[in-house]
Design a protein around this motif. Structure first.
Motif, PDB file in Angstrom:
ATOM      1  N   GLY A 191       0.807  -1.204   0.000  1.00 55.16           N
ATOM      2  CA  GLY A 191       0.000   0.000   0.000  1.00 55.16           C
ATOM      3  C   GLY A 191       0.846   1.261   0.000  1.00 55.16           C
ATOM      4  N   TYR A 192       0.345   2.293  -0.680  1.00 56.59           N
ATOM      5  CA  TYR A 192       1.114   3.531  -0.864  1.00 56.59           C
ATOM      6  C   TYR A 192       0.273   4.763  -0.564  1.00 56.59           C
ATOM      7  N   SER A 193       0.999   5.846  -0.322  1.00 55.12           N
ATOM      8  CA  SER A 193       0.408   7.179  -0.213  1.00 55.12           C
ATOM      9  C   SER A 193       1.149   8.086  -1.188  1.00 55.12           C
ATOM     10  N   HIS A 194       0.540   9.223  -1.509  1.00 57.91           N
ATOM     11  CA  HIS A 194       1.186  10.162  -2.426  1.00 57.91           C
ATOM     12  C   HIS A 194       1.520  11.433  -1.668  1.00 57.91           C
ATOM     13  N   ASP A 195       2.825  11.775  -1.646  1.00 55.02           N
ATOM     14  CA  ASP A 195       3.201  13.042  -1.041  1.00 55.02           C
ATOM     15  C   ASP A 195       3.116  14.127  -2.113  1.00 55.02           C
ATOM     16  N   GLU A 196       3.821  15.208  -1.976  1.00 54.83           N
ATOM     17  CA  GLU A 196       3.676  16.300  -2.934  1.00 54.83           C
ATOM     18  C   GLU A 196       4.170  15.942  -4.329  1.00 54.83           C
ATOM     19  N   GLU A 197       5.046  14.932  -4.424  1.00 60.56           N
ATOM     20  CA  GLU A 197       5.617  14.619  -5.729  1.00 60.56           C
ATOM     21  C   GLU A 197       5.567  13.143  -6.098  1.00 60.56           C
ATOM     22  N   ASN A 198       5.676  12.245  -5.098  1.00 64.28           N
ATOM     23  CA  ASN A 198       5.869  10.826  -5.401  1.00 64.28           C
ATOM     24  C   ASN A 198       4.954   9.940  -4.570  1.00 64.28           C
ATOM     25  N   PHE A 199       4.877   8.685  -5.020  1.00 61.27           N
ATOM     26  CA  PHE A 199       4.226   7.661  -4.209  1.00 61.27           C
ATOM     27  C   PHE A 199       5.249   7.109  -3.225  1.00 61.27           C
ATOM     28  N   VAL A 200       4.842   6.987  -1.974  1.00 55.78           N
ATOM     29  CA  VAL A 200       5.718   6.476  -0.922  1.00 55.78           C
ATOM     30  C   VAL A 200       4.974   5.377  -0.167  1.00 55.78           C
ATOM     31  N   THR A 201       5.731   4.506   0.478  1.00 57.27           N
ATOM     32  CA  THR A 201       5.116   3.454   1.273  1.00 57.27           C
ATOM     33  C   THR A 201       4.232   4.074   2.353  1.00 57.27           C
ATOM     34  N   ALA A 202       3.035   3.545   2.501  1.00 57.70           N
ATOM     35  CA  ALA A 202       2.081   4.100   3.466  1.00 57.70           C
ATOM     36  C   ALA A 202       2.587   3.930   4.893  1.00 57.70           C
ATOM     37  N   ILE A 236     -19.939  -4.751  -8.368  1.00 58.91           N
ATOM     38  CA  ILE A 236     -18.721  -4.070  -8.818  1.00 58.91           C
ATOM     39  C   ILE A 236     -17.775  -3.936  -7.637  1.00 58.91           C
ATOM     40  N   ALA A 237     -16.525  -4.333  -7.824  1.00 61.23           N
ATOM     41  CA  ALA A 237     -15.501  -4.173  -6.798  1.00 61.23           C
ATOM     42  C   ALA A 237     -14.314  -3.433  -7.396  1.00 61.23           C
ATOM     43  N   VAL A 238     -13.862  -2.405  -6.704  1.00 60.69           N
ATOM     44  CA  VAL A 238     -12.674  -1.649  -7.111  1.00 60.69           C
ATOM     45  C   VAL A 238     -11.762  -1.562  -5.889  1.00 60.69           C
ATOM     46  N   LEU A 239     -10.607  -2.212  -5.955  1.00 60.97           N
ATOM     47  CA  LEU A 239      -9.646  -2.223  -4.857  1.00 60.97           C
ATOM     48  C   LEU A 239      -8.364  -1.566  -5.342  1.00 60.97           C
ATOM     49  N   THR A 240      -7.969  -0.454  -4.730  1.00 67.04           N
ATOM     50  CA  THR A 240      -6.762   0.257  -5.149  1.00 67.04           C
ATOM     51  C   THR A 240      -5.707   0.185  -4.044  1.00 67.04           C
ATOM     52  N   ASN A 241      -4.435   0.288  -4.446  1.00 68.11           N
ATOM     53  CA  ASN A 241      -3.363   0.184  -3.449  1.00 68.11           C
ATOM     54  C   ASN A 241      -2.627   1.503  -3.229  1.00 68.11           C
ATOM     55  N   SER A 242      -3.388   2.588  -3.240  1.00 64.93           N
ATOM     56  CA  SER A 242      -2.881   3.866  -2.754  1.00 64.93           C
ATOM     57  C   SER A 242      -4.043   4.620  -2.126  1.00 64.93           C
ATOM     58  N   ASP A 243      -3.774   5.250  -0.988  1.00 65.17           N
ATOM     59  CA  ASP A 243      -4.841   5.987  -0.318  1.00 65.17           C
ATOM     60  C   ASP A 243      -4.953   7.429  -0.789  1.00 65.17           C
ATOM     61  N   SER A 244      -4.113   7.818  -1.781  1.00 69.53           N
ATOM     62  CA  SER A 244      -4.133   9.179  -2.312  1.00 69.53           C
ATOM     63  C   SER A 244      -3.386   9.206  -3.636  1.00 69.53           C
ATOM     64  N   GLY A 245      -3.629  10.246  -4.427  1.00 68.40           N
ATOM     65  CA  GLY A 245      -2.873  10.430  -5.661  1.00 68.40           C
ATOM     66  C   GLY A 245      -3.391   9.697  -6.867  1.00 68.40           C
ATOM     67  N   ILE A 246      -4.467   8.926  -6.719  1.00 71.44           N
ATOM     68  CA  ILE A 246      -5.072   8.237  -7.861  1.00 71.44           C
ATOM     69  C   ILE A 246      -6.575   8.486  -7.834  1.00 71.44           C
ATOM     70  N   VAL A 247      -7.256   8.048  -8.881  1.00 72.10           N
ATOM     71  CA  VAL A 247      -8.699   8.285  -8.981  1.00 72.10           C
ATOM     72  C   VAL A 247      -9.432   7.556  -7.855  1.00 72.10           C
ATOM     73  N   ASP A 248     -10.417   8.223  -7.279  1.00 74.65           N
ATOM     74  CA  ASP A 248     -11.185   7.678  -6.172  1.00 74.65           C
ATOM     75  C   ASP A 248     -11.904   6.393  -6.572  1.00 74.65           C
ATOM     76  N   ALA A 249     -11.792   5.361  -5.721  1.00 72.43           N
ATOM     77  CA  ALA A 249     -12.381   4.055  -6.028  1.00 72.43           C
ATOM     78  C   ALA A 249     -13.899   4.142  -6.180  1.00 72.43           C
ATOM     79  N   LYS A 250     -14.547   4.959  -5.359  1.00 75.25           N
ATOM     80  CA  LYS A 250     -16.000   5.102  -5.459  1.00 75.25           C
ATOM     81  C   LYS A 250     -16.386   5.747  -6.781  1.00 75.25           C
ATOM     82  N   GLU A 251     -15.629   6.737  -7.211  1.00 78.69           N
ATOM     83  CA  GLU A 251     -15.899   7.387  -8.486  1.00 78.69           C
ATOM     84  C   GLU A 251     -15.795   6.389  -9.634  1.00 78.69           C
ATOM     85  N   ILE A 252     -14.775   5.554  -9.584  1.00 77.88           N
ATOM     86  CA  ILE A 252     -14.609   4.528 -10.627  1.00 77.88           C
ATOM     87  C   ILE A 252     -15.791   3.576 -10.625  1.00 77.88           C
ATOM     88  N   ALA A 253     -16.195   3.110  -9.435  1.00 79.70           N
ATOM     89  CA  ALA A 253     -17.306   2.165  -9.344  1.00 79.70           C
ATOM     90  C   ALA A 253     -18.595   2.771  -9.894  1.00 79.70           C
TER      91      ALA A 253
END
Length: 324
Positions: free
Chosen positions: A193-204, A298-315
C-alpha cells in the motif's frame, strides 16, 4: 479504465459480475513499486471499512443462533463498558447512531497507530468519554461502534473475531483469501500500500491492524468479494429477512432516514436500489457496490490511499456503463 492508472504507479484490481457471472476482471498498475510487480486481480488488498458489512453479518448470525438481539443494550454482552445513563443498543452500533466518540478522530490516533493493542486497551481509549449525542438522535460515522461489535462477537461466541468470521463466513462460502490481516489461512500475494506526497508515491505509514479490528482490518480479493455478493443474492448464511434488515436504512428518533443500514450505504441509481460501501485505510482505497435490480456487483480495490482516482468514483462510472 486503462487511462486512469499509470503502468509504473500503484493501481487497482477491478471486477464486474452480472447474475453471478464475472463479466470483467482486470488489474492495473503495480503491486510493488520496488520490484515492479504488476497487479494481478487475484491478489489481496486491505478492505478498510468494507470490513463492516462482514462484522454486521457476524452479528446477524449470532442473532439467528439465538445468542443476542440487535435491540439488546450492548452492555448486556460487554458489562465492563461504563454505563452512560441511557440505553445504547447493538443496532445503534451497527448504524452509527450510538453517540460514542470515534477513536480514529482523536488527535493522538495517528501518532500511536503503529502500536499493537489489545481489545481492552483500545476500548480504554474511548470508553470513559461522554456521549456526543443521545443514541438514535443522529447519524455520525463511528469506527468505535464497529470495534465494540467485534468485542461483542468475541464475548458471545467465545471465539476470536478472526476465527468466528473464518469459521462461520469465509470458509463456508469458499472465500479462501479473505481474513483478518495477520490471520490468513491460505497463501496469496498481498499488494503493498502507498500514499502520495507532494511529488511521489511512498510506502504508506505503518498501521497495527489490531486498531481497525472489526471496523476495518480485513483483507480480500475481488474474486472473494464476488463470492460474497453471490452468497447474499442467494440468501446463504442468513435468511432473506435478515439480509433485508441489513439493507434497510435506519430511522432516527425524529423519523428521518440515515441512508445507512447494517454496514451498508443504502441508496439508488436512477431509481434502482444501490447498496455500497467504501474503505479508506493506510495504503488503500476501496469500493464495493451491489445493484440487485440489475444483478450487478462491482468491486474496485486500489493500493494507494491518495494520488489516484477515487475508487468510489470509478465504481459509479462502471455502474453507469453497465446499466445502460
Amino acid at each position: 479504465m486503462r487511462p486512469l492508472f499509470n503502468a509504473d504507479a500503484p493501481g487497482a484490481a477491478v471486477l464486474v459480475a452480472k447474475n453471478g457471472k464475472t463479466m470483467f476482471r482486470q488489474g492495473y498498475g503495480l503491486a510493488d513499486l520496488a520490484t515492479h510487480q504488476p497487479i494481478d486481480p487475484g491478489m489481496a488488498f486491505r478492505l478498510g471499512s468494507i470490513t463492516k458489512q462482514f462484522t454486521a453479518a457476524a452479528i446477524l448470525l449470532l442473532v439467528e443462533q439465538g445468542k443476542l438481539n440487535v435491540r439488546d443494550d450492548f452492555r448486556e454482552h460487554l458489562p465492563g463498558f461504563p454505563d452512560k445513563g441511557t440505553s445504547i443498543t447493538i443496532e445503534h452500533l451497527l448504524t452509527h447512531t450510538s453517540g460514542i466518540p470515534c477513536f480514529t478522530g482523536f488527535g493522538e490516533y495517528e501518532a500511536n497507530m503503529a502500536t499493537d493493542m489489545t481489545v481492552e486497551g483500545m476500548l480504554a481509549t474511548f470508553q470513559d468519554l461522554p456521549l456526543e449525542f443521545t443514541p438514535g438522535e443522529r447519524f455520525e460515522y463511528c469506527n468505535s461502534g464497529y470495534f465494540l461489535l467485534g468485542a461483542i462477537i468475541e464475548a458471545v461466541s467465545e471465539m476470536s473475531y478472526a476465527a468466528y468470521l473464518a469459521n462461520n463466513i469465509f470458509t463456508p462460502l469458499g472465500m479462501l483469501h479473505t481474513a483478518y490481516e495477520g490471520h490468513q489461512r491460505n497463501p496469496v500475494t498481498q499488494v503493498r500500500g502507498y500514499s502520495h506526497d507532494e511529488e511521489n508515491f511512498v510506502t504508506a505509514d505503518t498501521l497495527s491492524m489490531s486498531q481497525p479490528y472489526a471496523a476495518g482490518a480485513l483483507v480480500s480479493t475481488v474474486d472473494d468479494l464476488a463470492r460474497w455478493d453471490q452468497a447474499i443474492s442467494s440468501c446463504q448464511l442468513l435468511p432473506e429477512a435478515s439480509w433485508r434488515k441489513a439493507f434497510t436504512a435506519y430511522t432516527l428518533n425524529d423519523g428521518s432516514s440515515t441512508g445507512y443500514g447494517y454496514g451498508w450505504d443504502v441508496g439508488d441509481l436512477h431509481g434502482s436500489p444501490k447498496l455500497e460501501h467504501d474503505g479508506g485505510i493506510n495504503g488503500f482505497a476501496t469500493h464495493a457496490m451491489r445493484l440487485p435490480g440489475h444483478g450487478l456487483f462491482i468491486a474496485v480495490l486500489t493500493n494507494s490511499d491518495s494520488g489516484i482516482v477515487d475508487a468510489k468514483e470509478i465504481a459509479n462510472d462502471i455502474a453507469a456503463i453497465a446499466t445502460r
